[in-house]
Motif scaffolding. Structure first.
Motif, PDB file in Angstrom:
ATOM      1  N   LEU A 164       0.677  -1.148   0.225  1.00  0.00           N
ATOM      2  CA  LEU A 164       0.034  -0.168   0.204  1.00  0.00           C
ATOM      3  C   LEU A 164       1.329   1.020   0.038  1.00  0.00           C
ATOM      4  O   LEU A 164       0.519   2.059  -0.590  1.00  0.00           O
ATOM      5  N   ALA A 165       1.667   0.982   0.641  1.00  0.00           N
ATOM      6  CA  ALA A 165       3.173   2.395   0.805  1.00  0.00           C
ATOM      7  C   ALA A 165       3.460   2.404  -0.515  1.00  0.00           C
ATOM      8  O   ALA A 165       3.666   3.803  -0.740  1.00  0.00           O
ATOM      9  N   SER A 166       3.549   1.766  -1.402  1.00  0.00           N
ATOM     10  CA  SER A 166       4.133   2.103  -2.687  1.00  0.00           C
ATOM     11  C   SER A 166       3.842   2.577  -3.577  1.00  0.00           C
ATOM     12  O   SER A 166       4.393   3.473  -4.911  1.00  0.00           O
ATOM     13  N   GLY A 167       2.393   2.616  -3.319  1.00  0.00           N
ATOM     14  CA  GLY A 167       1.337   3.216  -3.992  1.00  0.00           C
ATOM     15  C   GLY A 167       0.980   2.239  -5.290  1.00  0.00           C
ATOM     16  O   GLY A 167       0.179   2.864  -6.418  1.00  0.00           O
ATOM     17  N   LYS A 168       1.111   0.749  -5.508  1.00  0.00           N
ATOM     18  CA  LYS A 168       1.071   0.356  -6.721  1.00  0.00           C
ATOM     19  C   LYS A 168      -0.818   0.384  -6.640  1.00  0.00           C
ATOM     20  O   LYS A 168      -1.357   0.588  -8.368  1.00  0.00           O
ATOM     21  N   TYR A 169      -1.532   1.014  -5.716  1.00  0.00           N
ATOM     22  CA  TYR A 169      -2.908   0.897  -6.085  1.00  0.00           C
ATOM     23  C   TYR A 169      -3.410   1.930  -5.808  1.00  0.00           C
ATOM     24  O   TYR A 169      -2.642   2.746  -4.455  1.00  0.00           O
ATOM     25  N   PRO A 170      -3.965   2.424  -6.102  1.00  0.00           N
ATOM     26  CA  PRO A 170      -3.769   4.179  -5.828  1.00  0.00           C
ATOM     27  C   PRO A 170      -5.532   4.607  -4.681  1.00  0.00           C
ATOM     28  O   PRO A 170      -6.206   5.218  -4.277  1.00  0.00           O
ATOM     29  N   CYS A 171      -5.071   3.418  -3.617  1.00  0.00           N
ATOM     30  CA  CYS A 171      -5.953   4.179  -2.517  1.00  0.00           C
ATOM     31  C   CYS A 171      -5.956   5.027  -1.899  1.00  0.00           C
ATOM     32  O   CYS A 171      -6.725   5.683  -1.352  1.00  0.00           O
ATOM     33  N   ALA A 172      -4.477   5.568  -1.347  1.00  0.00           N
ATOM     34  CA  ALA A 172      -4.523   6.717  -0.855  1.00  0.00           C
ATOM     35  C   ALA A 172      -5.129   8.175  -0.787  1.00  0.00           C
ATOM     36  O   ALA A 172      -4.924   9.102  -0.700  1.00  0.00           O
TER      37      ALA A 172
END
Ligand code: CUA
Length: 400
Positions: free
Chosen positions: A303-311
């Motif tokens: 999640l921290a990597s930004g691989k998915y746009p959840c942020a």
């Protein structure tokens, strides 16, 4: 009513050639003055391409400014010079066209447009040419976030690492695919490094716009598009979505939050390749090459990597996420336990990511994209990633 016709002579002015020349020079000078405002209309030049783009802009602004002054000047002159005299109720002179005038106002714009077109093609070819030693970054646009993908290959391992030092699983993965990807919500590069961004969209059309670099390119569904630039100034530059893509279009950029943590999509230019490697590439590559054993830690890293746009849509204090579209996830580990009768917390979270519309949190609309298990589907999220993400989400608890 008694209408008298004015004779043509009474409205055609005998203008001395000196005035025509003086007016022409004034218009050209005015155009040059308007064009000189170019630097104050555009952000500071941050890429090698900026100068050519700005010169083209200035060229068109000079021509546009001169035409503006010509048209407005003739308008004001005509209003003053040919206004009705007191008591004059006569009609204007009848005119039936002028071949000479029509020829002039067709041929001059045709020449101007041709010159602008040729100049534009020259600039386009120069700024789009493939440079040696390009850094190739993959970009994915999705409603409403940007994700950037970086390759780690056996040739680009961080210094001091060789393939046989990697965990066996990582070696196998690297051998199978030739390259491993890590992702970031930011595009990182360094000064004087030519960059080629290869772009795809997960859903609708978006547009990748970095005003400071003078690049703007659409992302088109089903196609890969490219954009190229070479940064010349270190700094942080905003990426903006420039194609209306839905209700969150205006948020598909980024902002610096008050704590100084970077959020969303920024282009971060490091002052040298060394700094880029030390501060960005190596830490991310090492995390990818040596994945944590603990699934919750692995999920956090994903999640921290930004691989998915959840942020862009969720709040998670632990990750500095400040999205305000979907439910706050700070206590999702508590809530998931009792959210749906008959479903365990892990089952509920699994369903919420694979089928977000199934059990909507009261007060929220069905806006979240569905993350699918198969590689050929849009928003692909492998089951392994999902399991790790769920393990992490279950640790997000707020003590009552
Ligand atoms: Cu993406 Cu507008």
């Amino acid at each position: 009513m008694n209408l008298t016709k004015r004779s043509p002579e009474s409205s055609s002015a005998g203008i001395s050639p000196i005035w025509i020349v003086a007016g022409g020079l004034a218009i050209i000078l005015g155009g040059l003055i308007i064009g000189s405002f170019t630097p104050s209309l555009l952000p500071p030049q941050a890429s090698a391409e900026s100068r050519q783009v700005d010169d083209l802009f200035r060229f068109m602004l000079v021509i546009g400014g001169a035409i503006f002054l010509l048209v407005q000047g003739l308008l004001v002159y005509s209003v003053v010079r040919f206004r009705a005299k007191p008591g004059d109720t006569g009609d204007g002179a009848a005119m039936h066209g002028s071949t000479t005038l029509e020829f002039i106002w067709t041929i001059i714009p045709a020449i101007i447009v041709t010159v602008i077109a040729i100049y534009s093609v020259v600039v386009w070819n120069s700024t789009h040419s493939i440079k040696p030693n390009e850094q190739v970054v993959g970009a994915v646009g999705a409603r409403y976030a940007w994700t950037f993908n970086y390759n780690v290959t056996s040739e680009t391992l961080p210094p001091g690492l060789t393939v046989d030092q990697l965990p066996t699983d990582t070696q196998t993965a690297l051998n199978d695919t030739g390259a491993l990807l890590f992702s970031s919500g930011q595009l990182h590069t360094w000064v004087n490094q030519p960059v080629a961004v290869s772009m795809q969209t997960n859903d609708v059309n978006h547009a990748f716009w970095v005003p400071g670099m003078r690049v703007k390119q659409d992302l088109l569904a089903g196609r890969t598009t490219e954009v190229r630039f070479t940064p010349i100034e270190a700094g942080v530059y905003r990426i903006v979505c420039a194609e209306l893509c839905g209700s969150g279009h205006g948020n598909m950029a980024g902002s610096v939050d008050v704590n100084g943590n970077l959020q969303g999509a920024w282009l971060i230019v490091h002052e040298s390749e060394d700094v880029y490697l030390r501060e960005f590439y190596e830490p991310n590559a090492r995390q990818l090459l040596f994945p944590p054993e603990d699934p919750a830690l692995r999920g956090r890293a994903i999640l921290a990597s930004g691989k998915y746009p959840c942020a862009s849509c969720h709040v998670v204090n632990d990750l500095n996420w400040v999205g305000a579209v979907g439910p706050n996830l700070n206590n999702v580990g508590n809530r998931a336990e009792t959210r749906v009768a008959g479903l365990s917390a892990a089952e509920y979270l699994h369903s919420s990511i694979r089928y977000p519309g199934e059990y909507l949190v009261p007060g929220y609309n069905n806006l979240m994209p569905q993350f699918n298990p198969e590689p050929d589907q849009t928003n692909y999220m492998p089951e392994d990633d999902l399991t790790a993400i769920i393990a992490y989400l279950l640790t997000l608890k707020v003590d009552a």
